[in-house]
Design an enzyme around this catalytic site. Structure first.
Site, short mmCIF file in Angstrom:
data_model
loop_
_atom_site.label_atom_id
_atom_site.label_comp_id
_atom_site.label_asym_id
_atom_site.label_seq_id
_atom_site.Cartn_x
_atom_site.Cartn_y
_atom_site.Cartn_z
N ARG A 175 0.88 -1.18 0.00
CA ARG A 175 0.00 0.00 0.00
C ARG A 175 0.91 1.22 0.00
NH1 ARG A 175 -5.23 1.25 3.68
NH2 ARG A 175 -6.06 -0.01 1.95
N HIS B 97 -7.53 0.93 -6.23
CA HIS B 97 -7.72 0.03 -5.09
C HIS B 97 -8.40 -1.26 -5.60
CE1 HIS B 97 -7.83 -1.24 -1.07
NE2 HIS B 97 -8.69 -0.41 -0.53
N GLN C 251 -10.16 -4.03 -3.32
CA GLN C 251 -11.42 -3.56 -2.76
C GLN C 251 -12.56 -3.73 -3.76
OE1 GLN C 251 -12.12 -2.01 0.41
NE2 GLN C 251 -14.15 -2.52 -0.34
N ASP D 58 -17.40 6.99 -0.76
CA ASP D 58 -16.11 6.88 -0.07
C ASP D 58 -15.84 8.24 0.56
OD1 ASP D 58 -13.58 6.12 0.78
OD2 ASP D 58 -12.65 6.21 -1.20
N CYS E 126 -16.36 1.49 0.99
CA CYS E 126 -15.16 0.65 1.22
C CYS E 126 -14.71 0.69 2.67
CB CYS E 126 -14.05 1.08 0.29
SG CYS E 126 -13.59 2.81 0.48
N ARG F 67 -13.12 -8.97 1.43
CA ARG F 67 -11.70 -8.67 1.16
C ARG F 67 -10.85 -9.90 1.45
NH1 ARG F 67 -9.86 -3.41 1.41
NH2 ARG F 67 -7.90 -4.38 0.76
#
Ligand code: CP
Ligand code: NVA
Length: 307
Positions: A103, A130, A133, A225, A265, A293
Site C-alpha cells: 500500500r 484500489h 477492494q 467513499d 469501502c 476482502r
C-alpha cells in the site's frame, strides 16, 4: 515476468469472474473450517506506507490461512523511511520472500517495485487504484443480486482511487456505472477514456455527472467513499465545504425508484459522505464487503502464484 495484480485491467473479464468464483468457494470452505495450505513453503511481505485496518488484517489472516508466513512491514520501520530506494528494497525482498503486497502513495512507486522485483506484486491501494477492494465489492454484489453484468452502480463523491478502480471493474464486467462528483473533483480523464473503450466491448456503460440525483436513477447500488483520502488531510475542511450536496442520505437512497443497497469501502465518516441511518440501515452491506476482502485476496494470491 511475475503474475502481478496492480489494477483490474491486469486480468481478462473471465479471469476476474474466475477469481470471484474461487473466492466464493474459499468462503464456503472457511465457514466449515476447511483450510488447505497450498502456500505453506512461502513468505509474503506486506509493505504499508499508509494506515490500514481491513487491508492489513485481511491479508495477514488470509496469508496465514493459505499456510504462508506474513511479514507486516510498516514503511516507518524499514529503511524506506530513511531514504532506501524502492528499487533496492524490491531487489532485497526478492531474495527473501515470495510475494509483496504494498500500500503506497504514487502509483509510479508500485511500477518501480514491479520493475525491480522477481516475485509477484499485489496492489493494496495506491493514490490511483484500489483493485482488491473493488473486486471484493463486485463479489459482494454477485452474492446479493445473483448477477454482475448490467447491474447499475452509482458512485457519489470524490473521483479518487476507489472511483478509478470502479471504472476499471465496471468496464471489464459490463456493469453500468455513473459517477457523480463536484466538477473539480471528477475522475482521472485518461482512466475514464480507457474505461469507456473497454466498456463498449463488454456492454458496460460509464457516465460522469455533477448531479447525484441523476447518477442514482435506477441504481441497484449506491456507493460512496471519504471526501478526503489518505494523504489529503490538509484539504479536509475545504472538501467538506466543496462536497455539500453529495452526502448519501435516505432521500437519495429512496430516489432510485427501486430497492438499492448501500456500499462503502470503509473507513467511513458518518455525517459527511453518508448519514448514520443509511450506513447503519437495513440496506447497508458494508461489512459484507469488508469480509469479502479476505476471501477475494486469498483467491488473488493463489492466482498470482498460479496455484
Ligand atoms: N477499505 C480499506 O482498504 O480499508 P483499510 O484502509 O482499513 O485497509
Ligand atoms: N479513498 C480512500 C480509500 C481508503 C480505503 C483513501 O485512499 O484513503
Amino acid at each position: 515476468m511475475s503474475r502481478n495484480f496492480l489494477t483490474l485491467l491486469d486480468r481478462t473479464p473471465s479471469e476476474l469472474i474466475n477469481l470471484i468464483e474461487e473466492a466464493i468457494k474459499l468462503k464456503k470452505k472457511r465457514s466449515k473450517s476447511i483450510f488447505t495450505t497450498p502456500l505453506r513453503d512461502k513468505s509474503i511481505a506486506m509493505i504499508f506506507e499508509k494506515s490500514s485496518t481491513r487491508t492489513r488484517i485481511s491479508f495477514e489472516v488470509g496469508i496465514k490461512e493459505l499456510g504462508a508466513y506474513p511479514l507486516f512491514l510498516s514503511s516507518a520501520d524499514i529503511q524506506i523511511k530513511r531514504g532506501e530506494s524502492i528499487s533496492d528494497t524490491a531487489k532485497v525482498l526478492s531474495r527473501y520472500v515470495d510475494m509483496i503486497m504494498i500500500r503506497t502513495s504514487e502509483h509510479a512507486k508500485i511500477i518501480d517495485l514491479v520493475e525491480n522485483s522477481t516475485i509477484p506484486v499485489i496492489n493494496g491501494l495506491t493514490d490511483d487504484y484500489h483493485p482488491c477492494q473493488i473486486l471484493a465489492d463486485i463479489m459482494t454484489i454477485y452474492e446479493k443480486l445473483g448477477k454482475i453484468k448490467g447491474v447499475k452502480v452509482a458512485f457519489i463523491g470524490d473521483g479518487n482511487n476507489v472511483a478509478n478502480s470502479w471504472m476499471n471493474g465496471a468496464a471489464q464486467l459490463g456493469m453500468k456505472l455513473s459517477i457523480a462528483s463536484p466538477k473539480e473533483y471528477t475522475v482521472n480523464q485518461d482512466i475514464y477514456k480507457k474505461a469507456v473503450e473497454i466498456a463498449k466491448q463488454n456492454d458496460g456503460e460509464i457516465l460522469l455527472t455533477t448531479d447525484p440525483y441523476k447518477a442514482v436513477k435506477d441504481a441497484d447500488i449506491i456507493y460512496t467513499d471519504v471526501w478526503a483520502s489518505m494523504g489529503m488531510e490538509s484539504e479536509q475542511a475545504k472538501r467538506v465545504n466543496d462536497f455539500k450536496g453529495f452526502i448519501v442520505d435516505s432521500k437519495l437512497m429512496k430516489s432510485t425508484g427501486r430497492e438499492t443497497y448501500f456500499m462503502h469501502c470503509l473507513p467511513a465518516h458518518r455525517g459527511e459522505e453518508v448519514t448514520a441511518d443509511v450506513i447503519d440501515g437495513k440496506n447497508s452491506i458494508v461489512f459484507d464487503e469488508a469480509e469479502n476482502r479476505l476471501h477475494i485476496q486469498k483467491a488473488i494470491m493463489l492466482d498470482c502464484f498460479e496455484v
